[in-house]
Design a protein around this motif. Structure first.
Motif, PDB file in Angstrom:
ATOM      1  N   MET A   1       0.838  -1.185   0.000  1.00 19.70           N
ATOM      2  CA  MET A   1       0.000   0.000   0.000  1.00 19.70           C
ATOM      3  C   MET A   1       0.880   1.243   0.000  1.00 19.70           C
ATOM      4  SD  MET A   1      -2.892   1.183   2.748  1.00 19.70           S
ATOM      5  CE  MET A   1      -3.738   2.734   2.576  1.00 19.70           C
ATOM      6  N   VAL A   2       0.572   2.190  -0.869  1.00 20.31           N
ATOM      7  CA  VAL A   2       1.333   3.434  -0.964  1.00 20.31           C
ATOM      8  C   VAL A   2       0.379   4.615  -0.886  1.00 20.31           C
ATOM      9  CG1 VAL A   2       3.175   2.383  -2.329  1.00 20.31           C
ATOM     10  CG2 VAL A   2       1.219   3.419  -3.483  1.00 20.31           C
ATOM     11  N   TYR A   3       0.954   5.796  -0.718  1.00 19.07           N
ATOM     12  CA  TYR A   3       0.164   7.013  -0.708  1.00 19.07           C
ATOM     13  C   TYR A   3      -0.046   7.494  -2.144  1.00 19.07           C
ATOM     14  CZ  TYR A   3       1.335   6.968   4.262  1.00 19.07           C
ATOM     15  OH  TYR A   3       1.478   6.613   5.582  1.00 19.07           O
ATOM     16  N   SER A   4      -0.757   8.592  -2.283  1.00 16.55           N
ATOM     17  CA  SER A   4      -1.027   9.131  -3.611  1.00 16.55           C
ATOM     18  C   SER A   4       0.282   9.484  -4.321  1.00 16.55           C
ATOM     19  CB  SER A   4      -1.917  10.374  -3.488  1.00 16.55           C
ATOM     20  OG  SER A   4      -2.068  11.002  -4.741  1.00 16.55           O
ATOM     21  N   LEU A   5       0.275   9.340  -5.660  1.00 20.02           N
ATOM     22  CA  LEU A   5       1.487   9.621  -6.428  1.00 20.02           C
ATOM     23  C   LEU A   5       1.822  11.109  -6.461  1.00 20.02           C
ATOM     24  CD1 LEU A   5       1.244   7.173  -9.477  1.00 20.02           C
ATOM     25  CD2 LEU A   5       2.700   7.018  -7.441  1.00 20.02           C
ATOM     26  N   ASN A   6       0.901  11.961  -6.067  1.00 16.02           N
ATOM     27  CA  ASN A   6       1.216  13.392  -5.980  1.00 16.02           C
ATOM     28  C   ASN A   6       1.734  13.764  -4.597  1.00 16.02           C
ATOM     29  OD1 ASN A   6      -1.095  13.177  -4.456  1.00 16.02           O
ATOM     30  ND2 ASN A   6      -2.273  14.708  -5.601  1.00 16.02           N
ATOM     31  N   TYR A   7       2.142  12.760  -3.817  1.00 19.76           N
ATOM     32  CA  TYR A   7       2.675  12.992  -2.479  1.00 19.76           C
ATOM     33  C   TYR A   7       3.950  13.827  -2.550  1.00 19.76           C
ATOM     34  CZ  TYR A   7       5.284  12.061   1.814  1.00 19.76           C
ATOM     35  OH  TYR A   7       6.023  12.201   2.956  1.00 19.76           O
ATOM     36  N   ARG A   8       4.106  14.723  -1.611  1.00 17.39           N
ATOM     37  CA  ARG A   8       5.307  15.529  -1.492  1.00 17.39           C
ATOM     38  C   ARG A   8       5.825  15.399  -0.065  1.00 17.39           C
ATOM     39  NH1 ARG A   8       4.897  15.087  -5.964  1.00 17.39           N
ATOM     40  NH2 ARG A   8       4.882  16.625  -7.654  1.00 17.39           N
ATOM     41  N   ARG A   9       7.084  15.065   0.054  1.00 14.91           N
ATOM     42  CA  ARG A   9       7.677  14.958   1.387  1.00 14.91           C
ATOM     43  C   ARG A   9       7.702  16.327   2.048  1.00 14.91           C
ATOM     44  NH1 ARG A   9      14.234  14.580   0.668  1.00 14.91           N
ATOM     45  NH2 ARG A   9      14.440  16.156  -0.971  1.00 14.91           N
ATOM     46  N   PRO A  10       7.802  16.372   3.387  1.00 18.31           N
ATOM     47  CA  PRO A  10       7.774  17.667   4.086  1.00 18.31           C
ATOM     48  C   PRO A  10       8.870  18.605   3.587  1.00 18.31           C
ATOM     49  CG  PRO A  10       7.583  15.855   5.640  1.00 18.31           C
ATOM     50  CD  PRO A  10       7.893  15.239   4.310  1.00 18.31           C
ATOM     51  N   MET A  42      -3.259  13.163   6.301  1.00 22.77           N
ATOM     52  CA  MET A  42      -1.975  13.672   5.842  1.00 22.77           C
ATOM     53  C   MET A  42      -1.887  15.178   6.064  1.00 22.77           C
ATOM     54  SD  MET A  42       0.863  12.528   4.334  1.00 22.77           S
ATOM     55  CE  MET A  42       0.314  11.051   3.474  1.00 22.77           C
ATOM     56  N   SER A  43      -0.780  15.626   6.663  1.00 19.86           N
ATOM     57  CA  SER A  43      -0.575  17.048   6.931  1.00 19.86           C
ATOM     58  C   SER A  43       0.819  17.437   6.484  1.00 19.86           C
ATOM     59  CB  SER A  43      -0.759  17.338   8.425  1.00 19.86           C
ATOM     60  OG  SER A  43      -0.393  18.670   8.722  1.00 19.86           O
ATOM     61  N   HIS A  44       0.895  18.237   5.394  1.00 19.75           N
ATOM     62  CA  HIS A  44       2.168  18.754   4.886  1.00 19.75           C
ATOM     63  C   HIS A  44       3.177  17.623   4.650  1.00 19.75           C
ATOM     64  CE1 HIS A  44       0.701  22.785   5.718  1.00 19.75           C
ATOM     65  NE2 HIS A  44       0.441  22.412   6.955  1.00 19.75           N
ATOM     66  N   GLY A  45       2.700  16.537   4.076  1.00 19.82           N
ATOM     67  CA  GLY A  45       3.590  15.424   3.777  1.00 19.82           C
ATOM     68  C   GLY A  45       3.855  14.489   4.936  1.00 19.82           C
ATOM     69  N   ILE A  46       3.192  14.696   6.070  1.00 21.16           N
ATOM     70  CA  ILE A  46       3.389  13.847   7.249  1.00 21.16           C
ATOM     71  C   ILE A  46       2.103  13.098   7.541  1.00 21.16           C
ATOM     72  CG2 ILE A  46       4.028  13.799   9.677  1.00 21.16           C
ATOM     73  CD1 ILE A  46       5.465  16.429   9.276  1.00 21.16           C
ATOM     74  N   PRO A  47       2.091  11.778   7.445  1.00 16.18           N
ATOM     75  CA  PRO A  47       0.867  11.020   7.742  1.00 16.18           C
ATOM     76  C   PRO A  47       0.555  11.039   9.228  1.00 16.18           C
ATOM     77  CG  PRO A  47       2.681   9.522   7.320  1.00 16.18           C
ATOM     78  CD  PRO A  47       3.192  10.907   7.022  1.00 16.18           C
ATOM     79  N   GLU A  48      -0.677  10.719   9.556  1.00 17.43           N
ATOM     80  CA  GLU A  48      -1.112  10.717  10.954  1.00 17.43           C
ATOM     81  C   GLU A  48      -0.277   9.755  11.790  1.00 17.43           C
ATOM     82  OE1 GLU A  48      -5.157   9.791  13.613  1.00 17.43           O
ATOM     83  OE2 GLU A  48      -5.188   9.669  11.422  1.00 17.43           O
ATOM     84  N   ALA A  49       0.157   8.645  11.185  1.00 15.16           N
ATOM     85  CA  ALA A  49       0.938   7.650  11.922  1.00 15.16           C
ATOM     86  C   ALA A  49       2.288   8.183  12.360  1.00 15.16           C
ATOM     87  CB  ALA A  49       1.140   6.400  11.069  1.00 15.16           C
ATOM     88  N   LEU A  50       2.774   9.267  11.739  1.00 13.99           N
ATOM     89  CA  LEU A  50       4.061   9.868  12.097  1.00 13.99           C
ATOM     90  C   LEU A  50       3.879  11.272  12.658  1.00 13.99           C
ATOM     91  CD1 LEU A  50       6.295   8.746   9.089  1.00 13.99           C
ATOM     92  CD2 LEU A  50       6.123   7.711  11.356  1.00 13.99           C
TER      93      LEU A  50
END
Length: 448
Positions: A1-10, A42-50
């Motif tokens: 399982m991956v996040y959306s392909l438009n994901y941007r790291r913080p 997801m908040s600014h490239g940071i998932p809730e789990a992190l």
């Protein structure tokens, strides 16, 4: 399982002086917004789990634990005192609120209005408690206005207390000298110096709960030259000392705690997640970038040779292998990832992790990931003399490239890395089609 392909790291958050341009209300609003956004996904490239709260509460796995966050702040950001103070304050507020009511009454809550020239008086207290607060901002006694002192040309006479003596003729220095056990005198002297530098006269109320602990915290985190001095503005420092002059209630730390939490949530935490995404050390990442460039060059060489030859156009598609591998490796390495390490979901051990053992003493609680013990605050955050620095510098570049590896245990971090890897493959695939298509459109060279 991956996040959306438009994901941007913080994004990298600068530790510039932007903090000083934000007032306390704006910082608190930023904290509330951070808490709300992190709990909604997801908040600014940071998932809730992190999220920050998840890391602090111990709900994450290596390399995203509180210990890893502390090591990052100590060795990379050089600001470990913020997290150390934050963890202590959480523990302190919890312990204070668990005290009996009669003990908590000795240290009333501190309000921002107490910092003004006309402080708001607390509710009526018993005569015994009122005697303790005599001479402080919490004293329920009328304020006498002297008309002569309002005269700007009037010089008041020297009083017995003007030479730095406490009530009863006891000097502050003699009070500090009396606290000789466990280094209390040193902490008291540094705390006294902090109050004097802020233009305040310290009259410690020893009957207040945790007064000795607060004195040590002032010496370590607030006083100039403290082992872990916080980066506070002059106004924040003066307001805090004014509050601690009168009470040990956790509300006295409200302004500083907000500043520290804002720095951790809005600056250090995004930078930590961005840094943790990198699975290789710097030599390995540079080596991976070199391999990516070599693959791209190899693709161009193959495409040019096949184009200049008499071979069919279909043969030019072979160059796509070099382009695909090279471009994807370069894109991943540009984001700090080595595709070889990612294939195994491994990461390099950090330099300070390479030479540590489980039996080494540490001030950090291995079970609770906290700094509840006040004794753990005695040392500074300087690490220049730690033995791992000299040992790591002696390693040659080849050994650093192929350093020891360990499996990444945090599932959310693996998902982020999987997403970045797929983004690198997708980007490389699109660029490869364009480049190979251009070469296929060129006529035969028929040079050989």
């Amino acid at each position: 399982m991956v996040y959306s392909l438009n994901y941007r790291r913080p994004s990298r958050v600068s530790r510039a002086s932007s903090r000083d341009s934000i007032n306390g209300n704006e910082k608190q609003n930023s904290i509330d917004e951070s808490v709300k956004s992190s709990s909604s996904g997801m908040s600014h490239g940071i998932p809730e789990a992190l999220s920050f709260d998840r890391i602090i509460s111990g709900g994450t796995c290596p390399p995203c634990t509180t210990r890893d966050f502390m090591n990052y702040l100590k060795y990379i950001e050089l600001a470990a005192e913020n997290l150390q103070f934050y963890l202590w304050f959480r523990s302190y507020a919890k312990r204070f609120n668990e005290l009996p009511e009669n003990e908590r009454a000795l240290s009333p809550e501190w309000f921002h209005e107490h910092e003004s020239e006309t402080p708001i008086r607390p509710k009526r207290v018993s005569p015994e408690t009122a005697a303790i607060f005599k001479g402080t901002d919490f004293a329920n006694e009328p304020k006498v206005v002297d008309a002569e002192k309002n005269n700007p040309f009037f010089t008041p006479p020297r009083t017995p207390n003007s030479d730095g003596k406490r009530e009863g003729g006891e000097s502050i220095d003699s009070y500090a000298a009396s606290m000789t056990s466990g280094g209390k005198a040193d902490h008291t002297l540094r705390a006294t110096g902090a109050f004097e530098s802020a233009g305040l006269k310290w009259k410690p109320l020893s009957v207040q709960p945790y007064r000795e602990e607060v004195t040590r915290i002032i010496s370590i985190y607030i006083a100039d030259g403290g082992a872990r001095q916080l980066n506070l503005s002059s106004k924040e420092r003066t307001n805090l000392l004014h509050a601690l002059q009168n009470t040990t209630h956790p509300s006295a730390f409200r302004g500083v705690a907000t500043t520290v939490e804002w720095s951790l949530r809005c600056q250090a935490h995004p930078n930590f997640i961005r840094w943790t995404i990198c699975n290789g050390n710097r030599p390995r990442v540079i080596f991976a970038r070199g391999l990516g460039i070599a693959g791209i060059i190899g693709g161009f060489v193959a495409a040019i040779v096949l184009t200049l030859s008499s071979a069919g156009r279909a043969w030019r598609v072979i160059s796509a292998i070099g382009f695909l591998i090279g471009i994807s490796t370069l894109i991943a390495a540009w984001k700090g990832m080595c595709v070889v390490l990612h294939g195994m979901h491994h990461r390099h051990l950090r330099p300070w992790e390479l030479f540590t053992s489980d039996d080494e003493p540490t001030a950090f609680d291995l079970k609770t990931d906290s700094y509840d013990s006040l004794e753990s605050h005695a040392s500074s955050n300087s690490y220049e003399d730690e033995p791992w620095i000299a040992k790591y510098d002696k390693r040659n570049i080849v050994r650093k490239i192929f350093d020891r590896e360990v499996w990444i245990q945090e599932p959310a971090l693996r998902q982020i890395q999987d997403t970045i890897f797929l983004q690198a493959i997708a980007g490389a695939f699109i660029m490869t089609i364009v480049i190979v298509g251009v070469f296929c459109a060129v006529p035969h060279g028929n040079f050989f």
